[in-house]
Design an enzyme around this catalytic site. Structure first.
Site, PDB file in Angstrom:
ATOM      1  N   GLY A  22       0.792  -1.232   0.000  1.00  0.00           N
ATOM      2  CA  GLY A  22       0.000   0.000   0.000  1.00  0.00           C
ATOM      3  C   GLY A  22       0.821   1.277   0.000  1.00  0.00           C
ATOM      4  O   GLY A  22       0.295   2.341   0.325  1.00  0.00           O
ATOM      5  N   HIS A 119       2.091   0.120 -13.027  1.00  0.00           N
ATOM      6  CA  HIS A 119       2.790  -1.143 -13.308  1.00  0.00           C
ATOM      7  C   HIS A 119       4.294  -0.884 -13.268  1.00  0.00           C
ATOM      8  O   HIS A 119       4.774   0.112 -13.818  1.00  0.00           O
ATOM      9  CB  HIS A 119       2.370  -1.663 -14.690  1.00  0.00           C
ATOM     10  N   GLU A 184       7.246   5.626  -8.707  1.00  0.00           N
ATOM     11  CA  GLU A 184       5.793   5.398  -8.745  1.00  0.00           C
ATOM     12  C   GLU A 184       5.056   6.384  -7.848  1.00  0.00           C
ATOM     13  O   GLU A 184       3.994   6.889  -8.205  1.00  0.00           O
ATOM     14  CB  GLU A 184       5.465   3.968  -8.289  1.00  0.00           C
TER      15      GLU A 184
END
Ligand code: GAR
Length: 218
Positions: A22, A119, A184
């Site tokens: 998370g 991804h 990310e």
């Protein structure tokens, strides 16, 4: 990550799906609370009881619902439960932040151009499971991450944003994954803003009946 931030005219209502640690979910919440993303995470859904994302949601005060895939007999049924959870709080966009299940057309069509995935590879390279391991095995010297809209083509939907990282000599899965994760966390909030801007532009174009300007006639 060269894309400029689009202007945001209203606060986005976000739903998030997570299966594991998370950290992307938390980065999204932080981007909403501390900037630069104008939005609010209204609902997290996890499929693994006790996963890291669930603990983070408790700490951050974000409602978290468990939709355990083991309690559902098909992808469509699982996705039906996800749709219900997000419809109940009226989200604009849904973000798959480390959701490790293939989603069905049922979920995709419930959120057309509104379902975003992150991804850990430079798509279209290394789709599917263990993208970081695939990159190491291929011996590439550049890797990264991709945020994209989800369609029925696995990891194949329209790309919103990408960021690159070097693959360094001696890298293993952990070191490379950690380097990708850092990118990310910056990329995903930007991708959400870009997806919202696309929707806004499309709605504006649909509302404007004037034909596109063509060459002068005569
Ligand atoms: C992220 O690296 C994300 O790109 C990847 O799972 C990780 C989740 O990390 N997603 C996929 O591989 C989906 N195909 P997090 O739980 O710490 O956000």
């Amino acid at each position: 990550m060269a894309q400029p931030w689009p202007q945001q005219t209203s606060e986005l209502r976000l739903g998030v799906m997570a299966s594991g640690e998370g950290s992307n979910f938390e980065a999204l919440v932080a981007a909403c609370r501390e900037g630069p993303l104008r939005g609010r995470v209204l609902q997290l859904v996890v499929n693994n009881p006790g996963c890291g994302a669930q603990g983070r949601a408790e700490r951050l005060g974000i409602p978290c619902e468990l939709v355990d895939h083991r309690q559902h007999c098909s992808r469509e049924q699982l996705d039906g439960a996800l749709i219900e959870a997000f419809a109940a709080c009226g989200v604009d966009l849904v973000v798959m932040a480390g959701w490790m299940r293939i989603v069905s057309p049922r979920l995709i069509s419930a959120f057309p151009s509104r379902l975003i995935n992150i991804h850990p590879s430079l798509l279209p390279s290394f789709r599917g499971l263990d993208a970081v391991g695939q990159a190491l095995a291929a011996g590439v010297t550049l890797s990264g991450c991709t945020a994209h809209l989800v369609n029925t083509d696995l990891d194949g939907g329209p790309i919103l944003a990408q960021a690159t990282v070097p693959v360094l000599p001696g890298d293993d899965r952990n070191s490379l994954a950690a380097r990708i994760h850092r990118q990310e966390h910056r990329l995903l909030p930007l991708a959400v803003a870009l997806a919202a801007a696309r929707l806004r532009d499309r709605t504006a174009a649909a509302a404007d009946p004037s034909p596109p300007a063509g060459p002068p006639s005569g």
